[in-house]
Design a protein around this motif. Structure first.
Motif, PDB file in Angstrom:
ATOM      1  N   GLY A 103      44.486  43.813  45.173  1.00  0.00           N
ATOM      2  CA  GLY A 103      43.124  43.447  44.793  1.00  0.00           C
ATOM      3  C   GLY A 103      42.921  41.953  44.950  1.00  0.00           C
ATOM      4  N   VAL A 104      41.862  41.575  45.662  1.00  0.00           N
ATOM      5  CA  VAL A 104      41.553  40.166  45.870  1.00  0.00           C
ATOM      6  C   VAL A 104      40.781  39.650  44.663  1.00  0.00           C
ATOM      7  CG1 VAL A 104      40.406  38.483  47.358  1.00  0.00           C
ATOM      8  CG2 VAL A 104      41.516  40.496  48.357  1.00  0.00           C
ATOM      9  N   VAL A 105      41.211  38.536  44.130  1.00  0.00           N
ATOM     10  CA  VAL A 105      40.605  37.975  42.922  1.00  0.00           C
ATOM     11  C   VAL A 105      39.112  37.731  43.147  1.00  0.00           C
ATOM     12  CG1 VAL A 105      40.588  35.984  41.367  1.00  0.00           C
ATOM     13  CG2 VAL A 105      42.761  36.932  42.171  1.00  0.00           C
ATOM     14  N   GLY A 106      38.309  38.208  42.183  1.00  0.00           N
ATOM     15  CA  GLY A 106      36.869  38.020  42.255  1.00  0.00           C
ATOM     16  C   GLY A 106      36.134  39.103  43.018  1.00  0.00           C
ATOM     17  N   ARG A 107      36.840  40.084  43.585  1.00  0.00           N
ATOM     18  CA  ARG A 107      36.203  41.149  44.353  1.00  0.00           C
ATOM     19  C   ARG A 107      36.468  42.506  43.701  1.00  0.00           C
ATOM     20  NH1 ARG A 107      37.607  39.584  50.670  1.00  0.00           N
ATOM     21  NH2 ARG A 107      36.771  37.447  50.618  1.00  0.00           N
ATOM     22  N   PRO A 108      35.603  43.499  43.985  1.00  0.00           N
ATOM     23  CA  PRO A 108      35.847  44.839  43.430  1.00  0.00           C
ATOM     24  C   PRO A 108      37.026  45.512  44.110  1.00  0.00           C
ATOM     25  CG  PRO A 108      33.920  44.852  44.868  1.00  0.00           C
ATOM     26  CD  PRO A 108      34.326  43.418  44.720  1.00  0.00           C
ATOM     27  N   VAL A 109      37.594  46.500  43.423  1.00  0.00           N
ATOM     28  CA  VAL A 109      38.736  47.226  43.962  1.00  0.00           C
ATOM     29  C   VAL A 109      38.674  48.666  43.467  1.00  0.00           C
ATOM     30  CG1 VAL A 109      40.288  46.680  42.044  1.00  0.00           C
ATOM     31  CG2 VAL A 109      41.237  47.136  44.318  1.00  0.00           C
TER      32      VAL A 109
ATOM     33  N   ASP B 254      34.970  46.353  38.843  1.00  0.00           N
ATOM     34  CA  ASP B 254      33.976  45.429  39.396  1.00  0.00           C
ATOM     35  C   ASP B 254      34.610  44.177  39.985  1.00  0.00           C
ATOM     36  OD1 ASP B 254      31.893  47.064  38.903  1.00  0.00           O
ATOM     37  OD2 ASP B 254      31.179  46.034  37.104  1.00  0.00           O
ATOM     38  N   THR B 255      35.627  43.676  39.340  1.00  0.00           N
ATOM     39  CA  THR B 255      36.254  42.440  39.806  1.00  0.00           C
ATOM     40  C   THR B 255      37.714  42.412  39.386  1.00  0.00           C
ATOM     41  OG1 THR B 255      36.114  40.012  39.773  1.00  0.00           O
ATOM     42  CG2 THR B 255      35.583  41.155  37.738  1.00  0.00           C
ATOM     43  N   VAL B 256      38.510  41.738  40.187  1.00  0.00           N
ATOM     44  CA  VAL B 256      39.945  41.610  39.911  1.00  0.00           C
ATOM     45  C   VAL B 256      40.207  40.231  39.324  1.00  0.00           C
ATOM     46  CG1 VAL B 256      42.258  41.602  40.924  1.00  0.00           C
ATOM     47  CG2 VAL B 256      40.529  43.209  41.761  1.00  0.00           C
ATOM     48  N   GLN B 257      40.980  40.194  38.265  1.00  0.00           N
ATOM     49  CA  GLN B 257      41.346  38.943  37.611  1.00  0.00           C
ATOM     50  C   GLN B 257      42.824  38.637  37.861  1.00  0.00           C
ATOM     51  OE1 GLN B 257      39.121  37.040  36.242  1.00  0.00           O
ATOM     52  NE2 GLN B 257      37.452  38.538  36.341  1.00  0.00           N
ATOM     53  N   PRO B 258      43.174  37.342  37.974  1.00  0.00           N
ATOM     54  CA  PRO B 258      44.591  37.005  38.165  1.00  0.00           C
ATOM     55  C   PRO B 258      45.487  37.495  37.036  1.00  0.00           C
ATOM     56  CG  PRO B 258      43.191  35.113  38.642  1.00  0.00           C
ATOM     57  CD  PRO B 258      42.308  36.157  38.039  1.00  0.00           C
ATOM     58  N   SER B 259      44.914  37.660  35.850  1.00  0.00           N
ATOM     59  CA  SER B 259      45.713  38.136  34.720  1.00  0.00           C
ATOM     60  C   SER B 259      46.165  39.578  34.910  1.00  0.00           C
ATOM     61  CB  SER B 259      44.903  38.017  33.426  1.00  0.00           C
ATOM     62  OG  SER B 259      43.687  38.751  33.525  1.00  0.00           O
TER      63      SER B 259
END
Length: 310
Positions: free
Chosen positions: A32-38, A101-106
């Protein structure tokens, strides 16, 4: 002796199996790319019987989505966190994939599981691993030339990536620096948890050597390289000669233009002078002559008396 050998072989096989399992888990993770949906895939075949079905998607032990379904496949109740969702006809089609909705680095290397809930019983249906990653910016490489005999300093900076990258230096695109000092710092930003990385290199090299800074992010399959190209002595002399030639050519052009302008101006002055002289002569030739007065005519007609001595 044979017993000890068997134990060693058993432990080695167990370790190899564990490493193989870890590699498989890493390979099966969804990127999952950070800030993008997955989308975390989960497909059930055959679909569950839609008779008062309750399902839960969990991240480790935390429930991120819960949904209850009636016998005809209609959703009667449900809730989610952080915009997590599944398809409206999930129970009917068996496509139970979880949309984030979005991927977080955490969420790096987080495990999500789908469970069917029946009273106190939780039956596992799917398990998906999610890995978070983000691309780094192109490295900014600065070179500080040192005085003769001193080390040359290089500064390499890249930002906005995840996870922490690998950084290394190359001399002339082939060999790593030897005898120099390298210090690299990767700092995680407190708000976004993305990384900024800065690396310093001090090495004693010639001025014509090329130095490259390489940033590697294996999770994104990303390799970024910036190169500082050295300056050869021949190049310096050639550039100086070229600059002198350009200056001489420009000077000749300027002088030539000034001469042409001066000649053109002088020719124009001559033309103006000739035209004025011509106009003056034409004016004088066209000017009417003044008629003599009556007295002048009488004096002209009167004969002059001659004095004689008697």
């Amino acid at each position: 002796m044979s017993v000890m050998l068997a134990v060693v072989l058993w432990r080695s096989g167990l370790l190899l199996s564990f490493l193989t399992a870890c590699v498989c888990l890493e390979r099966d993770c969804v990127l999952g790319v950070v800030g993008r949906p997955v989308s975390l895939p989960c497909s059930l075949s055959p679909p569950p019987t839609p008779a008062n079905v309750t399902i839960e998607w969990r991240r480790d032990e935390d429930v991120v989505l819960r949904s209850e379904w009636t016998q005809d496949g209609g959703q009667v109740d449900g809730w989610s966190v952080n915009g997590a969702s599944i398809a409206a006809e999930a129970v009917l089609t068996g496509n139970m994939s979880l949309q984030l909705d979005t991927v977080q680095p955490s969420e790096d290397t987080e495990y999500y599981g789908l469970f069917m809930v029946s009273g106190e019983n939780h039956t596992s249906l799917c398990s998906v691993c999610l890995r978070a990653a983000a691309s780094f910016s192109l490295p900014l490489l600065q070179r500080e030339e040192a005085e003769q005999g001193d080390e040359t300093a290089f500064l390499c900076h890249s930002s906005g990536g995840f996870p922490e990258p690998s950084v290394y230096w190359l001399i002339n695109n082939t060999e790593e620096p030897t005898g120099g000092s390298v210090s690299t710092l990767a700092a995680s930003l407190p708000d976004s948890h993305l990384y900024n990385v800065t690396s310093h290199l001090k090495v004693n090299i010639s001025k014509d050597a090329n130095v490259s800074c390489v940033i590697e992010n294996p999770t994104m399959n990303q390799t970024l390289t910036s190169t500082s190209y050295g300056v050869k002595a021949e190049t310096v002399i050639g550039r100086a000669s070229q600059a002198m030639w350009i200056f001489s050519t420009a000077l000749c052009v300027v002088v030539g233009v000034m001469v042409i302008v001066g000649v053109a101006y002088q020719i124009n002055l001559d033309r103006v002078s000739k035209r004025k002289k011509k106009e003056y002569h034409q004016y004088m030739s066209r000017r009417p002559k003044r008629r003599p007065s009556r007295e002048e005519e009488t004096q002209t007609m009167k004969p002059q008396s001659r004095e004689t001595d008697v």
